[in-house]
Scaffold this motif. Sequence first.
Motif, PDB file in Angstrom:
ATOM      1  N   ALA A  31       0.829  -1.212   0.000  1.00  0.00           N
ATOM      2  CA  ALA A  31       0.000   0.000   0.000  1.00  0.00           C
ATOM      3  C   ALA A  31       0.858   1.255   0.000  1.00  0.00           C
ATOM      4  O   ALA A  31       0.518   2.246  -0.662  1.00  0.00           O
ATOM      5  N   ASN A  32       1.975   1.238   0.715  1.00  0.00           N
ATOM      6  CA  ASN A  32       2.856   2.402   0.746  1.00  0.00           C
ATOM      7  C   ASN A  32       3.436   2.684  -0.633  1.00  0.00           C
ATOM      8  O   ASN A  32       3.544   3.833  -1.053  1.00  0.00           O
ATOM      9  N   ALA A  33       3.813   1.619  -1.349  1.00  0.00           N
ATOM     10  CA  ALA A  33       4.332   1.787  -2.707  1.00  0.00           C
ATOM     11  C   ALA A  33       3.245   2.300  -3.634  1.00  0.00           C
ATOM     12  O   ALA A  33       3.477   3.180  -4.475  1.00  0.00           O
ATOM     13  N   LEU A  34       2.056   1.769  -3.480  1.00  0.00           N
ATOM     14  CA  LEU A  34       0.935   2.157  -4.332  1.00  0.00           C
ATOM     15  C   LEU A  34       0.627   3.638  -4.189  1.00  0.00           C
ATOM     16  O   LEU A  34       0.439   4.358  -5.182  1.00  0.00           O
ATOM     17  N   VAL A  35       0.584   4.100  -2.951  1.00  0.00           N
ATOM     18  CA  VAL A  35       0.311   5.513  -2.688  1.00  0.00           C
ATOM     19  C   VAL A  35       1.403   6.392  -3.286  1.00  0.00           C
ATOM     20  O   VAL A  35       1.127   7.443  -3.888  1.00  0.00           O
ATOM     21  N   SER A  36       2.641   5.965  -3.130  1.00  0.00           N
ATOM     22  CA  SER A  36       3.756   6.755  -3.649  1.00  0.00           C
ATOM     23  C   SER A  36       3.700   6.881  -5.165  1.00  0.00           C
ATOM     24  O   SER A  36       3.957   7.956  -5.722  1.00  0.00           O
ATOM     25  N   LEU A  37       3.349   5.801  -5.852  1.00  0.00           N
ATOM     26  CA  LEU A  37       3.283   5.824  -7.310  1.00  0.00           C
ATOM     27  C   LEU A  37       1.995   6.464  -7.823  1.00  0.00           C
ATOM     28  O   LEU A  37       1.935   6.901  -8.977  1.00  0.00           O
ATOM     29  N   GLY A  38       0.953   6.482  -7.006  1.00  0.00           N
ATOM     30  CA  GLY A  38      -0.307   7.072  -7.425  1.00  0.00           C
ATOM     31  C   GLY A  38      -0.996   6.316  -8.539  1.00  0.00           C
ATOM     32  O   GLY A  38      -1.649   6.910  -9.401  1.00  0.00           O
ATOM     33  N   CYS A  39      -0.865   5.001  -8.519  1.00  0.00           N
ATOM     34  CA  CYS A  39      -1.476   4.172  -9.557  1.00  0.00           C
ATOM     35  C   CYS A  39      -2.457   3.188  -8.925  1.00  0.00           C
ATOM     36  O   CYS A  39      -2.630   3.160  -7.706  1.00  0.00           O
ATOM     37  N   SER A  40      -3.099   2.377  -9.748  1.00  0.00           N
ATOM     38  CA  SER A  40      -4.035   1.374  -9.245  1.00  0.00           C
ATOM     39  C   SER A  40      -3.290   0.080  -8.919  1.00  0.00           C
ATOM     40  O   SER A  40      -2.189  -0.162  -9.434  1.00  0.00           O
ATOM     41  N   PRO A  41      -3.880  -0.782  -8.075  1.00  0.00           N
ATOM     42  CA  PRO A  41      -3.255  -2.074  -7.804  1.00  0.00           C
ATOM     43  C   PRO A  41      -3.006  -2.891  -9.070  1.00  0.00           C
ATOM     44  O   PRO A  41      -1.975  -3.560  -9.192  1.00  0.00           O
ATOM     45  N   ALA A  42      -3.942  -2.832 -10.015  1.00  0.00           N
ATOM     46  CA  ALA A  42      -3.767  -3.574 -11.264  1.00  0.00           C
ATOM     47  C   ALA A  42      -2.565  -3.059 -12.042  1.00  0.00           C
ATOM     48  O   ALA A  42      -1.781  -3.832 -12.614  1.00  0.00           O
ATOM     49  N   GLU A  43      -2.410  -1.731 -12.059  1.00  0.00           N
ATOM     50  CA  GLU A  43      -1.321  -1.128 -12.839  1.00  0.00           C
ATOM     51  C   GLU A  43       0.042  -1.484 -12.263  1.00  0.00           C
ATOM     52  O   GLU A  43       1.040  -1.513 -12.997  1.00  0.00           O
ATOM     53  N   MET A  44       0.112  -1.763 -10.983  1.00  0.00           N
ATOM     54  CA  MET A  44       1.409  -2.072 -10.358  1.00  0.00           C
ATOM     55  C   MET A  44       1.693  -3.571 -10.342  1.00  0.00           C
ATOM     56  O   MET A  44       2.770  -3.988  -9.920  1.00  0.00           O
ATOM     57  N   THR A  45       0.741  -4.378 -10.784  1.00  0.00           N
ATOM     58  CA  THR A  45       0.933  -5.826 -10.679  1.00  0.00           C
ATOM     59  C   THR A  45       0.732  -6.534 -12.022  1.00  0.00           C
ATOM     60  O   THR A  45       1.621  -6.522 -12.864  1.00  0.00           O
ATOM     61  N   TRP A  46      -0.450  -7.102 -12.234  1.00  0.00           N
ATOM     62  CA  TRP A  46      -0.623  -7.995 -13.381  1.00  0.00           C
ATOM     63  C   TRP A  46      -0.530  -7.262 -14.719  1.00  0.00           C
ATOM     64  O   TRP A  46      -0.105  -7.863 -15.717  1.00  0.00           O
ATOM     65  N   LYS A  47      -0.890  -5.983 -14.747  1.00  0.00           N
ATOM     66  CA  LYS A  47      -0.748  -5.243 -16.000  1.00  0.00           C
ATOM     67  C   LYS A  47       0.717  -5.023 -16.367  1.00  0.00           C
ATOM     68  O   LYS A  47       1.030  -4.678 -17.507  1.00  0.00           O
ATOM     69  N   ARG A  48       1.606  -5.222 -15.397  1.00  0.00           N
ATOM     70  CA  ARG A  48       3.047  -5.125 -15.635  1.00  0.00           C
ATOM     71  C   ARG A  48       3.671  -6.510 -15.752  1.00  0.00           C
ATOM     72  O   ARG A  48       4.885  -6.613 -15.911  1.00  0.00           O
ATOM     73  N   GLY A  49       2.883  -7.570 -15.617  1.00  0.00           N
ATOM     74  CA  GLY A  49       3.421  -8.911 -15.777  1.00  0.00           C
ATOM     75  C   GLY A  49       3.716  -9.662 -14.497  1.00  0.00           C
ATOM     76  O   GLY A  49       4.329 -10.737 -14.524  1.00  0.00           O
ATOM     77  N   VAL A  50       3.297  -9.129 -13.338  1.00  0.00           N
ATOM     78  CA  VAL A  50       3.475  -9.846 -12.071  1.00  0.00           C
ATOM     79  C   VAL A  50       2.515 -11.032 -12.047  1.00  0.00           C
ATOM     80  O   VAL A  50       1.331 -10.898 -12.371  1.00  0.00           O
ATOM     81  N   ASP A  51       3.019 -12.191 -11.652  1.00  0.00           N
ATOM     82  CA  ASP A  51       2.204 -13.413 -11.633  1.00  0.00           C
ATOM     83  C   ASP A  51       1.614 -13.714 -10.263  1.00  0.00           C
ATOM     84  O   ASP A  51       0.477 -14.175 -10.162  1.00  0.00           O
ATOM     85  N   VAL A  52       2.407 -13.482  -9.220  1.00  0.00           N
ATOM     86  CA  VAL A  52       1.977 -13.801  -7.852  1.00  0.00           C
ATOM     87  C   VAL A  52       2.379 -12.647  -6.949  1.00  0.00           C
ATOM     88  O   VAL A  52       3.486 -12.108  -7.072  1.00  0.00           O
ATOM     89  N   LEU A  53       1.492 -12.294  -6.020  1.00  0.00           N
ATOM     90  CA  LEU A  53       1.732 -11.173  -5.108  1.00  0.00           C
ATOM     91  C   LEU A  53       1.560 -11.611  -3.662  1.00  0.00           C
ATOM     92  O   LEU A  53       0.575 -12.268  -3.315  1.00  0.00           O
ATOM     93  N   SER A  54       2.512 -11.225  -2.814  1.00  0.00           N
ATOM     94  CA  SER A  54       2.313 -11.290  -1.364  1.00  0.00           C
ATOM     95  C   SER A  54       1.716  -9.951  -0.949  1.00  0.00           C
ATOM     96  O   SER A  54       2.403  -8.924  -0.975  1.00  0.00           O
ATOM     97  N   PHE A  55       0.457  -9.954  -0.581  1.00  0.00           N
ATOM     98  CA  PHE A  55      -0.281  -8.731  -0.273  1.00  0.00           C
ATOM     99  C   PHE A  55      -0.295  -8.545   1.241  1.00  0.00           C
ATOM    100  O   PHE A  55      -0.947  -9.288   1.972  1.00  0.00           O
ATOM    101  N   GLY A  56       0.443  -7.539   1.724  1.00  0.00           N
ATOM    102  CA  GLY A  56       0.581  -7.355   3.156  1.00  0.00           C
ATOM    103  C   GLY A  56      -0.425  -6.391   3.746  1.00  0.00           C
ATOM    104  O   GLY A  56      -0.717  -5.340   3.177  1.00  0.00           O
ATOM    105  N   GLY A  57      -0.961  -6.744   4.904  1.00  0.00           N
ATOM    106  CA  GLY A  57      -1.848  -5.857   5.654  1.00  0.00           C
ATOM    107  C   GLY A  57      -1.348  -5.575   7.062  1.00  0.00           C
ATOM    108  O   GLY A  57      -1.675  -4.545   7.646  1.00  0.00           O
ATOM    109  N   THR A  58      -0.521  -6.471   7.596  1.00  0.00           N
ATOM    110  CA  THR A  58      -0.113  -6.376   8.997  1.00  0.00           C
ATOM    111  C   THR A  58       0.674  -5.102   9.275  1.00  0.00           C
ATOM    112  O   THR A  58       0.495  -4.465  10.319  1.00  0.00           O
ATOM    113  N   LYS A  59       1.560  -4.703   8.358  1.00  0.00           N
ATOM    114  CA  LYS A  59       2.380  -3.512   8.583  1.00  0.00           C
ATOM    115  C   LYS A  59       1.580  -2.224   8.411  1.00  0.00           C
ATOM    116  O   LYS A  59       2.090  -1.144   8.732  1.00  0.00           O
TER     117      LYS A  59
END
Length: 350
Positions: free
Chosen positions: A175-203
């Motif tokens: 989430a911190n990276a997402l906010v910094s880039l100002g993009c959508s979750p899709a734009e930072m992951t699968w639309k760029r070719g990411v296959d698997v994501l560890s999605f953190g909430g605890t921090k």
Amino acid sequence: MFFASDNWAGAHPAINERLSKESTRFAAAYGTSDLDRAIEQRFNEIFEKEVAVFFVATGTAANSLSLASIARPGGLTFCHTEAHVIEDECGAPDFFSGMRMVGVEGPAGKMLPENLIERIARYPQDSVHHGRAAAVTMTQATEVGTIYSLDEIDVISKIAKDNGLPLHMDGARFANALVSLGCSPAEMTWKRGVDVLSFGGTKNGCWCAEAIVFFDPQLAKDFAFLRKRTAQLFSKSRFIAAQFEAYLKDDLWIGLASHANTMADRLRTGFGSLNSARLAWQTESNEVFAVLPKASAKAASEQGAKFYDWLEPRDIPEKVGKDEVLIRMVTSFATTQEDVDQFLSICASA
């Protein structure tokens, strides 16, 4: 003045309230409750496509099982030389995946594309004695507080795809990276070719909530068995789902990360105005690395500030002097302006 880590912070009140509500009712176990199913659908909405989602307890479990799901016999996983998966997880990714981690150098915590190409080339698919290339994993935000730009993710992804390797993203601070880039979750992951994501909430305000997201559900066809066999299938998994329900509702997660990043910005600006201290390098997330006189660090610690001394990275722009110390400070949803200003005031007066 708690800057040791964002996982020192408690859980956000909205998440506590949702957990309390969940504790008073009955629901189906092992991820089959209506709430579990609803949150799985919520992930589809967030990522703008059908994904396969599995809840686990820790970031280490998320990274380790993500890599285990795409493992190959004799496989090697490529990551930055100072990535969390190779430095701070006690070999768990290697243990659960059966693959070895291979470090790839690069400044600012990010793999240099040319170095990644060279490392992969060392391990061809028929290299039975040395092992074969099997996966690439990147940390977003990185272990040193920097962020891969969308273009940089594209480049790493293309290298992985050109070599037939799946790409995993360690998103402990997603989430911190997402906010910094100002993009959508899709734009930072699968639309760029990411296959698997560890999605953190605890921090970022949860109590115990991590997820593994597969952007091609076919990749996850056997994952339920892997999760069970590694003791990560919670009987009351709805309590993880309940945290994610509150976390994702009305974009709370984005607001929490935005606050943490803003507090880090305040620290960065403050260090820039001090004569006695300096930023060790520029960061873009909620981590700040600074070089202080040892006397200043001691004074801050004695007045209650919590932070970690940090080992110098191989490519630190300016070496730390003998009377100085490199520290890491991490802000969170619970960090206040008063915390930041008090710390900076101590540094200035010391």
